[in-house]
Write an enzyme that holds these catalytic residues in place. Structure first.
Site, mmCIF file in Angstrom:
data_model
loop_
_atom_site.group_PDB
_atom_site.id
_atom_site.type_symbol
_atom_site.label_atom_id
_atom_site.label_comp_id
_atom_site.label_asym_id
_atom_site.label_seq_id
_atom_site.Cartn_x
_atom_site.Cartn_y
_atom_site.Cartn_z
ATOM 1 N N SER A 1 -4.641 12.435 -5.836
ATOM 2 C CA SER A 1 -4.848 11.049 -6.234
ATOM 3 C C SER A 1 -4.500 10.913 -7.711
ATOM 4 O O SER A 1 -4.683 11.858 -8.484
ATOM 5 C CB SER A 1 -6.328 10.684 -6.020
ATOM 6 O OG SER A 1 -6.625 9.464 -6.624
ATOM 7 N N ARG B 1 0.889 4.757 6.638
ATOM 8 C CA ARG B 1 2.170 4.109 6.945
ATOM 9 C C ARG B 1 3.195 5.199 7.247
ATOM 10 O O ARG B 1 3.268 6.203 6.522
ATOM 11 C CB ARG B 1 2.659 3.257 5.771
ATOM 12 C CG ARG B 1 1.899 1.956 5.571
ATOM 13 C CD ARG B 1 2.132 0.949 6.700
ATOM 14 N NE ARG B 1 1.420 -0.303 6.476
ATOM 15 C CZ ARG B 1 0.204 -0.594 6.951
ATOM 16 N NH1 ARG B 1 -0.456 0.278 7.682
ATOM 17 N NH2 ARG B 1 -0.342 -1.776 6.697
ATOM 18 N N GLU C 1 8.367 1.021 13.109
ATOM 19 C CA GLU C 1 7.585 0.479 14.232
ATOM 20 C C GLU C 1 8.205 -0.799 14.763
ATOM 21 O O GLU C 1 8.708 -1.592 13.966
ATOM 22 C CB GLU C 1 6.152 0.195 13.761
ATOM 23 C CG GLU C 1 5.402 1.460 13.484
ATOM 24 C CD GLU C 1 3.981 1.212 13.001
ATOM 25 O OE1 GLU C 1 3.419 0.132 13.282
ATOM 26 O OE2 GLU C 1 3.435 2.100 12.356
ATOM 27 N N HIS D 1 -0.533 2.605 16.523
ATOM 28 C CA HIS D 1 -1.063 1.914 15.335
ATOM 29 C C HIS D 1 -2.382 1.177 15.660
ATOM 30 O O HIS D 1 -2.431 -0.050 15.632
ATOM 31 C CB HIS D 1 -0.013 0.950 14.760
ATOM 32 C CG HIS D 1 -0.250 0.642 13.310
ATOM 33 N ND1 HIS D 1 0.755 0.305 12.434
ATOM 34 C CD2 HIS D 1 -1.398 0.605 12.563
ATOM 35 C CE1 HIS D 1 0.245 0.084 11.229
ATOM 36 N NE2 HIS D 1 -1.066 0.258 11.295
#
Ligand code: DGY
Length: 316
Positions: free
Chosen positions: A175, A236, A265, A283
């Site tokens: 992070s 994602r 997608e 999803h």
């Protein structure tokens, strides 16, 4: 005032908008709205509630003559050119928090399903091929003492870390910002991306998609993964270079992958279908009644706030 919703969403938000006297219209076919219909609808509305399936780019935003707020029915907002919208004076909002637990639960489900090879084992039983207990039938992997790498230590990443910690995993995370909760409560260590990939037995992705994270996991760094590792993506698809992932799975350079999201997608690369070490979900990270109802309410409340001249509750 007129609100346009690009697809039928759970009723709480729609009912609230109607109760407040807004004129609500919904694209009511069970598929993404065609672009030309979308352009037509946005011309006259004061607010739009959009889904992640709608690409809201400059062309669409330029048509929004009266629109004051785009309330995305998702926490991710990579489908919207939000900087351009903001320049045009349109507030963009998303739905954080309300879907955190649902998505974290699903990420852990994928970890466990990969670790214990649940889809393969279930398929064997359904195929009427279970011939009795065997010492080495579907050998999997325990979670205790494994290094659990969290990519993206925001709300969802933090919840996944808590769950993994409860299973006895050691948490490492990637992070930009130090996560004090993870470090003090879960004794987590913040490491570089390469070190996380090298040390993790399990990796779970919880980063937003943007220019910095597009194909963040690619040919150069995916090769650092351990042969015994599991990678799970509920964020994602574009964050991972799928061609490389397919190669890693095919050549057994990793143990398994659990995917809820894809690069393009709803198109899924056909090679994935032939692999038994990948779990493919459609999803559904936030797909619980609780989360979806609350997403609906939060999107509506954001619309109401902005149209009443107040600050949005969850602006992006
Ligand atoms: C999100 O919110 O971004 C999810 O992908 C869908 O709920």
């Amino acid at each position: 005032m007129k609100i346009f919703i690009t697809r039928e969403i759970p009723s709480p938000g729609i009912e609230l908008l109607k109760k407040k006297g807004y004129q609500v219209s919904v694209y009511n076919k069970d598929k993404p709205i065609p672009r030309k219909d979308f352009i037509n609808e946005v011309k006259n509305c004061d607010a739009v509630i959009s889904l992640l399936t709608e690409k809201i780019d400059k062309e669409i935003i330029d048509k929004m003559k009266y629109c004051k707020v785009i309330a995305n029915y998702a926490v991710g907002y990579n489908n919207i050119d939000f900087e351009y919208a903001q320049r045009k004076g349109i507030v963009v909002t998303n739905t954080p928090d309300v879907l955190t637990d649902s998505t974290a639960d699903l990420a852990m489900s994928l970890v466990l399903a990969c670790a214990r090879r649940i889809p393969e084992a279930e398929a064997l039983v359904r195929a009427r091929k279970f011939k009795g207990w065997k010492p080495q039938l579907f050998l999997g992997m325990e979670l205790r003492n494994k290094n659990f790498g969290i990519l993206g230590a925001g709300r969802i990443g933090t919840e996944v870390a808590k769950r993994a910690h409860a299973f006895g995993c050691k948490i490492i995370y990637y992070s930009d910002i130090k996560n004090n909760f993870l470090e003090t409560k879960l004794k987590a260590k913040r490491l570089s991306l390469n070190l996380i990939l090298k040390q993790s037995d399990i990796i779970s992705i919880h980063l937003p998609l943007n220019k910095k994270t597009y194909n963040l996991l690619n040919e150069t760094n995916l090769r650092f993964l351990k042969k015994s590792s599991i990678i799970v993506n509920t964020a994602r698809g574009e964050i991972v270079d799928e061609k490389v992932l397919i190669y890693m799975l095919k050549t057994k350079k990793i143990f398994a992958a659990g995917l809820d999201v894809y690069e393009d997608e709803p198109n899924i690369k056909k090679e994935f279908y032939n692999l038994d070490n990948v779990i493919l979900l459609p999803h559904i990270g936030s797909s619980t009644t609780e989360a979806r109802n609350n997403m609906s309410l939060l999107a509506a409340k954001n619309v109401i706030a902005v149209l009443s001249g107040k600050k949005a509750i969850t602006p992006v």
